[in-house]
Design a protein around this motif. Structure first.
Motif, PDB file in Angstrom:
ATOM      1  N   MET A 100       0.850  -1.214   0.000  1.00  0.00           N
ATOM      2  CA  MET A 100       0.000   0.000   0.000  1.00  0.00           C
ATOM      3  C   MET A 100       0.871   1.244   0.000  1.00  0.00           C
ATOM      4  O   MET A 100       1.848   1.326   0.731  1.00  0.00           O
ATOM      5  N   LYS A 101       0.486   2.245  -0.809  1.00  0.00           N
ATOM      6  CA  LYS A 101       1.152   3.529  -0.717  1.00  0.00           C
ATOM      7  C   LYS A 101       0.103   4.628  -0.626  1.00  0.00           C
ATOM      8  O   LYS A 101      -1.016   4.465  -1.124  1.00  0.00           O
ATOM      9  N   ILE A 102       0.533   5.712   0.003  1.00  0.00           N
ATOM     10  CA  ILE A 102      -0.406   6.820   0.142  1.00  0.00           C
ATOM     11  C   ILE A 102       0.274   8.093  -0.388  1.00  0.00           C
ATOM     12  O   ILE A 102       1.364   8.449   0.047  1.00  0.00           O
ATOM     13  N   ILE A 103      -0.362   8.696  -1.381  1.00  0.00           N
ATOM     14  CA  ILE A 103       0.140   9.980  -1.883  1.00  0.00           C
ATOM     15  C   ILE A 103      -0.617  11.042  -1.088  1.00  0.00           C
ATOM     16  O   ILE A 103      -1.852  11.128  -1.186  1.00  0.00           O
ATOM     17  N   HIS A 104       0.107  11.796  -0.284  1.00  0.00           N
ATOM     18  CA  HIS A 104      -0.574  12.747   0.598  1.00  0.00           C
ATOM     19  C   HIS A 104      -0.077  14.164   0.331  1.00  0.00           C
ATOM     20  O   HIS A 104       0.791  14.373  -0.512  1.00  0.00           O
ATOM     21  N   ASN A 105      -0.665  15.122   1.070  1.00  0.00           N
ATOM     22  CA  ASN A 105      -0.288  16.526   0.900  1.00  0.00           C
ATOM     23  C   ASN A 105      -0.509  16.978  -0.549  1.00  0.00           C
ATOM     24  O   ASN A 105       0.372  17.573  -1.175  1.00  0.00           O
ATOM     25  N   ILE A 106      -1.701  16.664  -1.066  1.00  0.00           N
ATOM     26  CA  ILE A 106      -2.086  17.063  -2.435  1.00  0.00           C
ATOM     27  C   ILE A 106      -2.905  18.352  -2.325  1.00  0.00           C
ATOM     28  O   ILE A 106      -3.905  18.390  -1.602  1.00  0.00           O
ATOM     29  N   SER A 107      -2.483  19.399  -3.041  1.00  0.00           N
ATOM     30  CA  SER A 107      -3.212  20.683  -2.950  1.00  0.00           C
ATOM     31  C   SER A 107      -4.630  20.531  -3.521  1.00  0.00           C
ATOM     32  O   SER A 107      -5.605  20.939  -2.899  1.00  0.00           O
ATOM     33  N   GLN A 108      -4.721  19.961  -4.726  1.00  0.00           N
ATOM     34  CA  GLN A 108      -6.032  19.699  -5.348  1.00  0.00           C
ATOM     35  C   GLN A 108      -5.961  18.306  -5.964  1.00  0.00           C
ATOM     36  O   GLN A 108      -5.091  18.060  -6.790  1.00  0.00           O
ATOM     37  N   CYS A 109      -6.881  17.447  -5.578  1.00  0.00           N
ATOM     38  CA  CYS A 109      -6.998  16.171  -6.290  1.00  0.00           C
ATOM     39  C   CYS A 109      -8.195  16.331  -7.228  1.00  0.00           C
ATOM     40  O   CYS A 109      -9.341  16.413  -6.783  1.00  0.00           O
ATOM     41  N   VAL A 110      -7.901  16.426  -8.513  1.00  0.00           N
ATOM     42  CA  VAL A 110      -8.988  16.627  -9.493  1.00  0.00           C
ATOM     43  C   VAL A 110      -9.479  15.237  -9.883  1.00  0.00           C
ATOM     44  O   VAL A 110      -8.910  14.574 -10.736  1.00  0.00           O
ATOM     45  N   SER A 111     -10.545  14.780  -9.220  1.00  0.00           N
ATOM     46  CA  SER A 111     -10.863  13.343  -9.255  1.00  0.00           C
ATOM     47  C   SER A 111     -11.608  12.886 -10.505  1.00  0.00           C
ATOM     48  O   SER A 111     -11.477  11.757 -10.929  1.00  0.00           O
ATOM     49  N   GLU A 142       3.216   3.107   2.764  1.00  0.00           N
ATOM     50  CA  GLU A 142       4.393   3.892   2.332  1.00  0.00           C
ATOM     51  C   GLU A 142       3.926   5.306   1.965  1.00  0.00           C
ATOM     52  O   GLU A 142       2.960   5.468   1.226  1.00  0.00           O
ATOM     53  N   ARG A 143       4.620   6.323   2.457  1.00  0.00           N
ATOM     54  CA  ARG A 143       4.145   7.696   2.241  1.00  0.00           C
ATOM     55  C   ARG A 143       4.872   8.385   1.087  1.00  0.00           C
ATOM     56  O   ARG A 143       6.101   8.363   1.026  1.00  0.00           O
ATOM     57  N   ILE A 144       4.103   8.983   0.224  1.00  0.00           N
ATOM     58  CA  ILE A 144       4.685   9.774  -0.867  1.00  0.00           C
ATOM     59  C   ILE A 144       4.120  11.181  -0.737  1.00  0.00           C
ATOM     60  O   ILE A 144       2.908  11.391  -0.868  1.00  0.00           O
ATOM     61  N   ASP A 145       5.025  12.121  -0.446  1.00  0.00           N
ATOM     62  CA  ASP A 145       4.598  13.504  -0.206  1.00  0.00           C
ATOM     63  C   ASP A 145       4.468  14.231  -1.547  1.00  0.00           C
ATOM     64  O   ASP A 145       5.460  14.380  -2.271  1.00  0.00           O
TER      65      ASP A 145
END
Ligand code: NIG
Ligand code: FE
Length: 420
Positions: free
Chosen positions: A1-12, A58-61
């Protein structure tokens, strides 16, 4: 599992393809995170909350930058050999695209080069373009044959697509375009070549695909419906035969003249009608009422130095599904970048940045029948997304000529762009 975090805008782009005015709804989540499990998206939500819920991932900033779905380019002629920059110079001196084609240049010049190339050469030249498109954010691309027209070369082009898919990471979706031009062997005999396609080209292509593609769905079939190439009668014959054989269909319509191709596409239930520059109000209404996606290729008039573009606002007004594509090809527009297409669309099609992004992601996924799998960032979808070099997605349309994608994520794997 990975998590992409600290996203200003997630245009879903969550919630499926959009028609008409709904194209403006991009489904933006601010201060977001995306949880990825293997090749798929597991969860999308507020950054702090997701980090708290999944402490072991796993964190991806993302560095407070924007994240958008991977671009889907639903119309390209990726698989060719050679170069026609000489024709660009001829056009600058006053010759038209159709004149050059009638004199044996144009598509037929690329046909000669593609027939001569070995499979390895064809793959090598196409791969270079595929990887360039990928670094500019295209994670899935449709690619047409049509630079062989004889069985042997058309199959070589299809084989090249299968090889490119094995190489990856770009996914390539195939289209058989035996009806791209009239080959020299049938010069002056459009009816004869059309009959050959119906009786030999299409059924043989189906057999070849069933034997070589390991159970993958049949390619699309596309026809260049244009004055002096395949006109309405021949186009209808080829498309109806394709449907009979079980191929999903597409159409090049109204690139240079209006023949009513877009209405024919809608009547036959085509997946998409593409180009649409000379499209009439009647055709627009028909598209607006149908499930056929209107695909605009603004790089083509731009590449030809023309000033007329798809009447995109009228298509949206009529309630149509609008998508965007590069039309990447050696003759009218050698451009791999969907970012540039969005920039052109805002200026000449009068789209907003949100509409341009809808047209490059979820709606373009519908134009290749992949909207259940790709085109948006929501649970269950394939993890194809882009971490941008800007905190505001609107820069994708505003800025141009440089690459604003810093990391491409394809099926959950990160491909960072150096220098971005
Ligand atoms: O979409 N119009 C037909 N096909 C391409 C051009 C192909 C070429 O010139 O090689 C197009 O513009
Ligand atoms: Fe095209």
């Amino acid at each position: 599992m990975k998590i992409i975090h600290n996203i200003s805008q997630c245009v879903s782009m969550a919630g499926g393809p959009r028609r008409g005015k709904a194209m403006a709804e991009a489904g933006i989540i601010t201060q977001a995170a995306v949880l990825i499990d293997g090749e798929s998206i597991q969860e999308v939500g507020p950054s702090e909350e997701l980090l708290h819920k999944h402490p072991l991932a796993e964190r991806i900033d993302a560095g407070n930058k924007a994240v958008v779905p991977g671009f889907v380019d639903p119309h390209t002629h990726l698989i060719w050999a050679g170069d026609r920059s000489n024709e660009f110079e001829m056009r600058l001196q006053g010759r038209t695209y159709m004149e050059i084609m009638a004199a044996g240049g144009g598509i037929l010049a690329t046909l000669t080069a593609t027939r001569k190339a070995s499979l390895e050469e064809l793959v090598a030249q196409s791969l270079e373009r595929a990887l360039r498109a990928f670094s500019y954010g295209t994670t899935t691309m449709e690619a047409k044959t049509g630079y062989g027209l004889d069985l042997e070369t058309e199959f070589k082009q299809l084989e090249a697509i299968l090889v490119l898919n094995k190489i990856g990471p770009l996914e390539v979706v195939p289209t058989y375009m035996g009806a791209h031009a009239i080959p020299q062997e049938y010069k002056g005999d459009t009816a004869g070549y059309t009959n050959w396609l119906s009786e030999v080209g299409l059924p043989e292509t189906k057999n070849w695909w069933l034997q070589h593609a390991g159970g993958q769905p049949l390619p699309f079939v596309d026809v260049f419906c244009e004055k002096g190439v395949f006109e309405i009668k021949e186009t209808r014959q080829i498309l109806e035969r394709s449907l009979e054989l079980g191929f999903p269909i597409k159409l090049h319509a109204d690139e240079f003249e209006n023949l009513g191709g877009a209405s024919l596409a809608a009547d036959l239930g085509a997946v998409s009608a593409d180009h649409l520059v000379k499209t009439s109000m009647e055709d627009i209404q028909r598209l607006g009422e149908s499930e056929t996606v209107a695909v605009s290729l603004p790089g083509t008039p731009f590449g030809l130095g023309q000033t007329e573009y798809t009447p995109a606002r009228a298509i949206i007004e009529a309630g149509g599904y609008l998508a965007l594509a590069t039309d990447l090809n050696p003759g009218t527009t050698w451009n791999e970048s969907m970012q540039f297409i969005q920039a052109l669309s805002c200026r000449y099609l009068k789209l907003t940045p949100a509409e341009a992004l809808t047209g490059s992601t979820i709606n373009s996924a519908k134009a290749i029948l992949r909207d259940q799998v790709i085109g948006s960032i929501e649970p269950g979808k394939q993890a194809d997304l882009l971490i941008l070099a800007t905190d505001d997605y609107r820069n994708l349309s505003y800025r141009y000529g440089t690459n604003l994608v810093s990391i491409v994520v394809k099926k959950g794997i990160l491909y960072p762009n150096r220098d971005v």
